[in-house]
Design a protein around this motif. Structure first.
Motif, mmCIF file in Angstrom:
data_model
loop_
_atom_site.group_PDB
_atom_site.id
_atom_site.type_symbol
_atom_site.label_atom_id
_atom_site.label_comp_id
_atom_site.label_asym_id
_atom_site.label_seq_id
_atom_site.Cartn_x
_atom_site.Cartn_y
_atom_site.Cartn_z
ATOM 1 N N ALA A 133 0.837 -1.202 0.000
ATOM 2 C CA ALA A 133 0.000 0.000 0.000
ATOM 3 C C ALA A 133 0.870 1.248 0.000
ATOM 4 C CB ALA A 133 -0.929 -0.004 1.213
ATOM 5 N N GLY A 134 1.999 1.196 0.691
ATOM 6 C CA GLY A 134 2.932 2.320 0.694
ATOM 7 C C GLY A 134 3.476 2.602 -0.687
ATOM 8 N N VAL A 135 3.677 1.565 -1.459
ATOM 9 C CA VAL A 135 4.143 1.744 -2.831
ATOM 10 C C VAL A 135 3.098 2.519 -3.625
ATOM 11 C CG1 VAL A 135 4.693 0.546 -4.990
ATOM 12 C CG2 VAL A 135 5.604 -0.305 -2.819
ATOM 13 N N PHE A 136 1.842 2.154 -3.478
ATOM 14 C CA PHE A 136 0.780 2.850 -4.198
ATOM 15 C C PHE A 136 0.622 4.294 -3.715
ATOM 16 C CE2 PHE A 136 -0.713 -1.514 -5.082
ATOM 17 C CZ PHE A 136 -0.746 -1.417 -6.468
ATOM 18 N N ARG A 137 0.726 4.487 -2.405
ATOM 19 C CA ARG A 137 0.569 5.835 -1.849
ATOM 20 C C ARG A 137 1.686 6.760 -2.313
ATOM 21 N NH1 ARG A 137 -1.328 3.113 2.775
ATOM 22 N NH2 ARG A 137 0.757 2.970 3.613
ATOM 23 N N SER A 138 2.886 6.232 -2.414
ATOM 24 C CA SER A 138 4.012 7.086 -2.792
ATOM 25 C C SER A 138 3.962 7.440 -4.267
ATOM 26 C CB SER A 138 5.336 6.411 -2.449
ATOM 27 O OG SER A 138 5.480 5.200 -3.172
#
Length: 180
Positions: A134-139
């Motif tokens: 999810a952090g990958v998508f958020r960044s």
């Protein structure tokens, strides 16, 4: 990832001759949802079953004639599913699905019981990986292009937002201390 890195290593056991009441107290005292049932033999304690808190509620307490002094081995599930530490989490999920169980026993390379893998252990492990994804998508593309740093939620002063279920709004997460 392997089963041995995720399973719970503190296995709580109970002797097959112990009572249902003793089993319930042991679960409470050790804050566990299952006990590995063992029986003493000339070679030492042998695993003969597993009993869960759900077994006690759904099977034992719903039988009006059941004595709380009955031996726990009567209620232990004896169709055990074992994995070895080196098995993959994918194999663990497949075994749980195939057998319809929420806990698997884990053996080490020498064949000795060394842990219990529960569905909660798997969910905790998968949640960490999903949070990373999810952090990958958020960044997003900004991080990839080098225009911004990857988010670090552990150091952020702003608490995460989540849907306010039943409120029709988004809310800030509140810590147990009452502060965001």
């Amino acid at each position: 990832m392997q089963v041995g890195t995720v399973c719970t290593r503190q296995v709580v056991t109970i002797d097959a001759g112990s009572s249902v009441a003793e089993a319930a107290c042991r679960m409470r005292d050790h804050h566990v949802g299952s006990l590995v049932v063992t029986q003493s033999t000339a070679d030492g304690a042998q695993v003969i079953g597993i009993v869960t808190d759900r077994d006690l509620v759904m099977d034992v307490l719903t039988q009006p004639a059941t004595s709380l002094q009955a031996p726990i081995e009567t209620w232990a599930r004896k169709d055990l599913v074992f994995l070895v530490e080196d098995d993959s989490l994918e194999n663990a999920v497949a075994a749980m699905q195939a057998r319809g169980v929420r806990r698997l026993l884990v053996k080490d390379a020498t064949g000795h019981l060394c842990g219990v893998l529960s569905i909660d252990d798997l969910l905790d492990s998968f949640a960490v990986h999903l949070a990373g994804l999810a952090g990958v998508f958020r960044s997003g593309p900004q991080w990839k292009a080098g225009t911004t740093q990857a988010p670090s939620f552990a150091k952020s002063s702003e608490s995460p937002r989540f849907p306010g279920f039943g409120l029709g709004a988004w809310s800030r997460a509140v810590s147990s201390a009452g502060r965001p």
